[in-house]
Design an enzyme around this catalytic site. Structure first.
Site, PDB file in Angstrom:
ATOM      1  N   LYS A  41      11.807  57.097  46.675  1.00  0.00           N
ATOM      2  CA  LYS A  41      11.335  58.472  45.986  1.00  0.00           C
ATOM      3  C   LYS A  41      11.995  59.506  45.007  1.00  0.00           C
ATOM      4  O   LYS A  41      13.454  59.054  45.828  1.00  0.00           O
ATOM      5  CB  LYS A  41      10.171  59.576  45.971  1.00  0.00           C
ATOM      6  N   SER A 129       0.633  67.271  44.295  1.00  0.00           N
ATOM      7  CA  SER A 129       2.261  67.451  44.260  1.00  0.00           C
ATOM      8  C   SER A 129       3.060  67.372  42.912  1.00  0.00           C
ATOM      9  O   SER A 129       3.629  67.894  41.883  1.00  0.00           O
ATOM     10  CB  SER A 129       3.262  67.401  45.012  1.00  0.00           C
TER      11      SER A 129
END
Length: 165
Positions: A41, A129
């Site tokens: 990520k 998030s």
């Protein structure tokens, strides 16, 4: 002494994460909140930034420690003599995903790592998030989602001003 780990990316930490941290800290003598360094990520905040944010956000909870790790949770848990991982659940879809991970971790750890699920308080069930980052990237108000100092840091990362209503 009952110790547990709450692993996650925490990019950024939300009030939902902090709710789980507070509640888990009442169950365990020591709760280690550990930031995963996920190479797959591209995070908004570096691992070091996330660790520092979590330290500040949890400074009023004396039995919470903040750390980071790379690789498999089962290896981190074994190296730190941890036998319980805490995970938060918002919805059924979270449960299906987290159950598979919990079962895999238990199997790969030889039965040495169990997972305890805490359902998110209803007031934070909508939070993620990803949604916080998306709202902030357009200058939306995230004050109900994250602590003020975190919101300021997120807006700064996106180089946007919070839209005033």
């Amino acid at each position: 002494m009952k110790r547990a780990v709450y692993p996650g990316s925490f990019d950024p930490v939300t009030y939902g994460h902090l709710d789980v941290i507070r509640r888990a800290s009442e169950i365990f003598d020591v709760l280690i909140v550990s930031v995963l360094n996920n190479q797959g990520k591209t995070p908004l905040f570096s691992v070091e930034e996330r660790v520092n944010i979590l330290k500040k956000a949890t400074e009023d909870i004396p039995n919470v420690q903040v750390d980071s790790f790379s690789g498999l949770l089962i290896n981190y848990a074994a190296e730190n003599n941890l036998h319980v991982a805490v995970r938060g659940l918002r919805a059924i879809t979270d449960f299906e995903y987290e159950l598979q991970i919990a079962q895999t971790n238990r199997k790969l750890s030889g039965g040495k790592l169990d997972t305890m699920f805490l359902t998110t308080s209803l007031e934070y069930a909508y939070l993620s998030s990803s949604s916080v980052k998306e709202i902030a990237s357009f200058g939306g108000d995230i004050s109900q989602c994250v602590p003020d100092f975190v919101a300021d840091m997120i807006y700064q990362k996106y180089n946007v001003q919070k839209v005033q209503h």
